[in-house]
Design an enzyme around this catalytic site. Structure first.
Site, PDB file in Angstrom:
ATOM      1  N   ALA A  65       0.855  -1.181   0.000  1.00 44.75           N
ATOM      2  CA  ALA A  65       0.000   0.000   0.000  1.00 44.75           C
ATOM      3  C   ALA A  65       0.891   1.231   0.000  1.00 44.75           C
ATOM      4  O   ALA A  65       2.044   1.185   0.454  1.00 44.75           O
ATOM      5  CB  ALA A  65      -0.903  -0.018   1.228  1.00 44.75           C
ATOM      6  N   GLY A 109       0.815  -4.996   0.880  1.00 45.60           N
ATOM      7  CA  GLY A 109      -0.355  -5.139   0.015  1.00 45.60           C
ATOM      8  C   GLY A 109      -0.035  -5.847  -1.297  1.00 45.60           C
ATOM      9  O   GLY A 109      -0.915  -6.475  -1.895  1.00 45.60           O
ATOM     10  N   GLU A 112      -0.197  -9.378  -0.453  1.00 48.12           N
ATOM     11  CA  GLU A 112      -1.617  -9.698  -0.230  1.00 48.12           C
ATOM     12  C   GLU A 112      -2.376  -9.805  -1.551  1.00 48.12           C
ATOM     13  O   GLU A 112      -3.273 -10.634  -1.698  1.00 48.12           O
ATOM     14  CB  GLU A 112      -2.249  -8.641   0.682  1.00 48.12           C
ATOM     15  CG  GLU A 112      -1.702  -8.734   2.106  1.00 48.12           C
ATOM     16  CD  GLU A 112      -2.145  -7.577   2.985  1.00 48.12           C
ATOM     17  OE1 GLU A 112      -1.859  -6.423   2.628  1.00 48.12           O
ATOM     18  OE2 GLU A 112      -2.783  -7.828   4.017  1.00 48.12           O
ATOM     19  N   GLU A 132       4.477  -4.947   7.485  1.00 54.70           N
ATOM     20  CA  GLU A 132       3.694  -3.861   8.090  1.00 54.70           C
ATOM     21  C   GLU A 132       4.080  -3.612   9.540  1.00 54.70           C
ATOM     22  O   GLU A 132       3.950  -2.482  10.034  1.00 54.70           O
ATOM     23  CB  GLU A 132       2.199  -4.171   7.991  1.00 54.70           C
ATOM     24  CG  GLU A 132       1.597  -3.969   6.607  1.00 54.70           C
ATOM     25  CD  GLU A 132       1.748  -5.175   5.680  1.00 54.70           C
ATOM     26  OE1 GLU A 132       2.549  -6.089   5.989  1.00 54.70           O
ATOM     27  OE2 GLU A 132       1.068  -5.195   4.648  1.00 54.70           O
TER      28      GLU A 132
HETATM   29  N1  DAK Z   1       4.636   3.195  -0.614  1.00 54.68           N
HETATM   30  C1  DAK Z   1       5.055   4.346  -1.167  1.00 54.68           C
HETATM   31  N2  DAK Z   1       6.210   4.472  -1.818  1.00 54.68           N
HETATM   32  C2  DAK Z   1       7.008   3.370  -1.891  1.00 54.68           C
HETATM   33  C3  DAK Z   1       6.628   2.131  -1.317  1.00 54.68           C
HETATM   34  C4  DAK Z   1       5.368   2.058  -0.658  1.00 54.68           C
HETATM   35  N3  DAK Z   1       4.913   0.937  -0.128  1.00 54.68           N
HETATM   36  N4  DAK Z   1       7.618   1.245  -1.551  1.00 54.68           N
HETATM   37  C5  DAK Z   1       8.570   1.917  -2.264  1.00 54.68           C
HETATM   38  N5  DAK Z   1       8.200   3.190  -2.467  1.00 54.68           N
HETATM   39  C6  DAK Z   1       8.927   4.236  -3.146  1.00 54.68           C
HETATM   40  C7  DAK Z   1      10.101   4.721  -2.325  1.00 54.68           C
HETATM   41  O1  DAK Z   1       9.685   5.687  -1.393  1.00 54.68           O
HETATM   42  C8  DAK Z   1      11.000   5.297  -3.397  1.00 54.68           C
HETATM   43  O2  DAK Z   1      10.506   6.558  -3.763  1.00 54.68           O
HETATM   44  P1  DAK Z   1      11.510   7.823  -4.040  1.00 54.68           P
HETATM   45  O3  DAK Z   1      12.320   7.966  -2.794  1.00 54.68           O
HETATM   46  O4  DAK Z   1      12.346   7.369  -5.214  1.00 54.68           O
HETATM   47  O5  DAK Z   1      10.613   8.971  -4.345  1.00 54.68           O
HETATM   48  C9  DAK Z   1      10.795   4.370  -4.570  1.00 54.68           C
HETATM   49  O6  DAK Z   1       9.541   3.714  -4.332  1.00 54.68           O
HETATM   50  C10 DAK Z   1      11.868   3.307  -4.692  1.00 54.68           C
HETATM   51  O7  DAK Z   1      11.966   2.637  -3.441  1.00 54.68           O
HETATM   52  P2  DAK Z   1      13.349   2.462  -2.650  1.00 54.68           P
HETATM   53  O8  DAK Z   1      14.288   3.585  -2.965  1.00 54.68           O
HETATM   54  O9  DAK Z   1      13.022   2.228  -1.226  1.00 54.68           O
HETATM   55  O10 DAK Z   1      13.940   1.141  -3.334  1.00 54.68           O
HETATM   56  P3  DAK Z   1      14.896   0.054  -2.671  1.00 54.68           P
HETATM   57  O11 DAK Z   1      15.325  -0.835  -3.776  1.00 54.68           O
HETATM   58  O12 DAK Z   1      15.971   0.702  -1.855  1.00 54.68           O
HETATM   59  O13 DAK Z   1      13.979  -0.779  -1.671  1.00 54.68           O
HETATM   60  C11 DAK Z   1      11.950  -1.902  -0.954  1.00 54.68           C
HETATM   61  C12 DAK Z   1      12.887  -1.525  -2.151  1.00 54.68           C
HETATM   62  C13 DAK Z   1      10.710  -2.597  -1.566  1.00 54.68           C
HETATM   63  C14 DAK Z   1      12.675  -2.892  -0.047  1.00 54.68           C
HETATM   64  C15 DAK Z   1      11.577  -0.616  -0.168  1.00 54.68           C
HETATM   65  O14 DAK Z   1      11.096   0.349  -1.112  1.00 54.68           O
HETATM   66  C16 DAK Z   1      10.529  -0.854   0.873  1.00 54.68           C
HETATM   67  O15 DAK Z   1      10.813  -1.384   1.939  1.00 54.68           O
HETATM   68  N6  DAK Z   1       9.298  -0.413   0.576  1.00 54.68           N
HETATM   69  C17 DAK Z   1       8.215  -0.431   1.530  1.00 54.68           C
HETATM   70  C18 DAK Z   1       7.678  -1.842   1.638  1.00 54.68           C
HETATM   71  C19 DAK Z   1       6.587  -1.905   2.694  1.00 54.68           C
HETATM   72  O16 DAK Z   1       6.777  -1.545   3.845  1.00 54.68           O
HETATM   73  N7  DAK Z   1       5.464  -2.365   2.250  1.00 54.68           N
HETATM   74  C20 DAK Z   1       4.317  -2.472   3.108  1.00 54.68           C
HETATM   75  C21 DAK Z   1       3.510  -1.235   2.903  1.00 54.68           C
HETATM   76  S1  DAK Z   1       2.266  -1.148   4.141  1.00 54.68           S
HETATM   77  C22 DAK Z   1      -4.717  -1.089   6.224  1.00 54.68           C
HETATM   78  C23 DAK Z   1      -4.682  -2.263   5.532  1.00 54.68           C
HETATM   79  C24 DAK Z   1      -3.585  -2.668   4.833  1.00 54.68           C
HETATM   80  C25 DAK Z   1      -2.470  -1.921   4.844  1.00 54.68           C
HETATM   81  C26 DAK Z   1      -2.499  -0.738   5.558  1.00 54.68           C
HETATM   82  C27 DAK Z   1      -3.597  -0.313   6.231  1.00 54.68           C
HETATM   83  N8  DAK Z   1      -5.900  -0.644   6.915  1.00 54.68           N
HETATM   84  C28 DAK Z   1      -7.088  -1.469   6.896  1.00 54.68           C
HETATM   85  C29 DAK Z   1      -5.930   0.612   7.638  1.00 54.68           C
HETATM   86  C30 DAK Z   1      -1.322  -2.366   4.103  1.00 54.68           C
HETATM   87  C31 DAK Z   1      -0.166  -1.784   4.347  1.00 54.68           C
HETATM   88  C32 DAK Z   1       1.012  -1.976   3.529  1.00 54.68           C
HETATM   89  O17 DAK Z   1       1.043  -2.636   2.492  1.00 54.68           O
END
Ligand code: DAK
Length: 258
Positions: A65, A109, A112, A132
């Site tokens: 997400a 997400g 998921e 998360e």
């Molecule tokens: N959201 C927004 N931007 C993201 C992103 C994400 N999930 N993942 C990556 N990006 C963006 C980065 O910010 C970066 O943007 P810039 O800095 O270039 O502007 C660009 O994509 C490239 O990412 P990285 O520079 O970080 O690339 P790396 O190769 O260094 O790392 C990575 C890749 C996939 C390991 C890293 O980007 C990462 O850890 N990303 C986040 C992964 C994550 O935490 N995913 C879970 C998201 S939370 C809910 C229900 C469900 C959810 C929430 C609420 N409710 C019912 C309330 C679900 C939540 C989630 O999915």
């Protein structure tokens, strides 16, 4: 005109949906999920399509997400807009087989979304995680429910509580994915599989999908009853008679998807 965040095309009877937000690693914001839902529904309604592939990019299937937009939301923001349910659940309405073609990161997400598909084909580069907990969040798009059903409680707890990332081989071993293929072959493999599946009788495919999904959601006795009814219904299908007669006559069946 801005480029579509989700591309949709037909390859014979296979529908291909490609997530197209590469700079953000296909982070799933509302616009992406709206367009994904619309693409799924369009292919579901298209009588010329028998199976659907969802693909991402080479670096990421989807990195979850969109954290950027969620960071300052309040409870009321997500409650009143019916966050997740409003547009993430469309995939549950799809009765045709859906195949995820995953290369690179499938996180949060994104993982998921893959779990919500019927078959998951992983490239060797695929990485699966529900991180998360690092955000003090929880996997809220079905992750805490579908993951334990897919890989069991012990592995699911490990992934969700520690944010552990699985590589493709581990994900295959645990039963999170259906097949692992070399990266260069991922899309061809997924589309070939979708075409093979789409050549079968669509009502039979939908009945199998519905019946297997019922196995997840009901006790065995209920599931068996559901399956038996679905089997009886096959005898009302032209395709089933054609399939059996073609076998007996040693010829290739011609299905009309009825
Ligand atoms: N959201 C927004 N931007 C993201 C992103 C994400 N999930 N993942 C990556 N990006 C963006 C980065 O910010 C970066 O943007 P810039 O800095 O270039 O502007 C660009 O994509 C490239 O990412 P990285 O520079 O970080 O690339 P790396 O190769 O260094 O790392 C990575 C890749 C996939 C390991 C890293 O980007 C990462 O850890 N990303 C986040 C992964 C994550 O935490 N995913 C879970 C998201 S939370 C809910 C229900 C469900 C959810 C929430 C609420 N409710 C019912 C309330 C679900 C939540 C989630 O999915």
């Amino acid at each position: 005109m801005p480029e579509a965040l989700v591309r949709r095309e037909a390859r014979g009877r296979a529908g291909l949906i490609t997530l197209n937000r590469p700079k953000q690693l296909n982070a799933l914001n509302d616009a992406v999920m709206d367009q994904l839902g619309a693409a799924l529904l369009a292919l579901e309604e298209d009588a010329g399509i028998g199976a659907i592939v969802i693909a991402g990019g080479t670096k990421a299937f989807a990195a979850g997400a969109d954290i950027d937009v969620m960071a300052d939301w309040s409870f009321m923001d997500v409650y009143q807009t019916n966050f997740i349910t409003r547009n993430w659940e469309t995939i549950r309405q799809i009765r045709k087989p859906v195949i995820a073609a995953v290369s690179g990161y499938a996180m949060g997400g994104g993982c998921e979304l893959a779990l919500a598909c019927d078959i998951v084909i992983a490239a060797g580069s695929a990485r699966f995680a529900l991180p998360e907990i690092k955000l003090a969040m929880l996997p809220g798009a079905g992750g805490t429910q579908r993951l334990p059903r897919a890989i069991g409680k012990a592995k699911a707890m490990d992934m969700c509580l520690s944010a552990r990332m699985l590589d493709a081989a581990e994900a295959d071993r645990y039963g999170l994915v259906s097949r692992v293929v070399p990266d260069a072959e991922l899309l061809d493999h997924a589309l070939t599989l979708a075409s093979q599946i789409a050549a079968f009788s669509l009502p039979a495919l939908m009945a199998i999908k519905e019946s297997i999904n019922r196995a997840w959601e009901s006790p065995l006795s209920e599931g068996i009853l559901f399956e038996r009814r679905a089997l009886y219904e096959r005898f009302a299908s032209d395709d089933a008679h054609e399939g059996m007669h073609a076998f007996l006559e040693k010829r290739t069946p011609t299905f009309h998807h009825r």
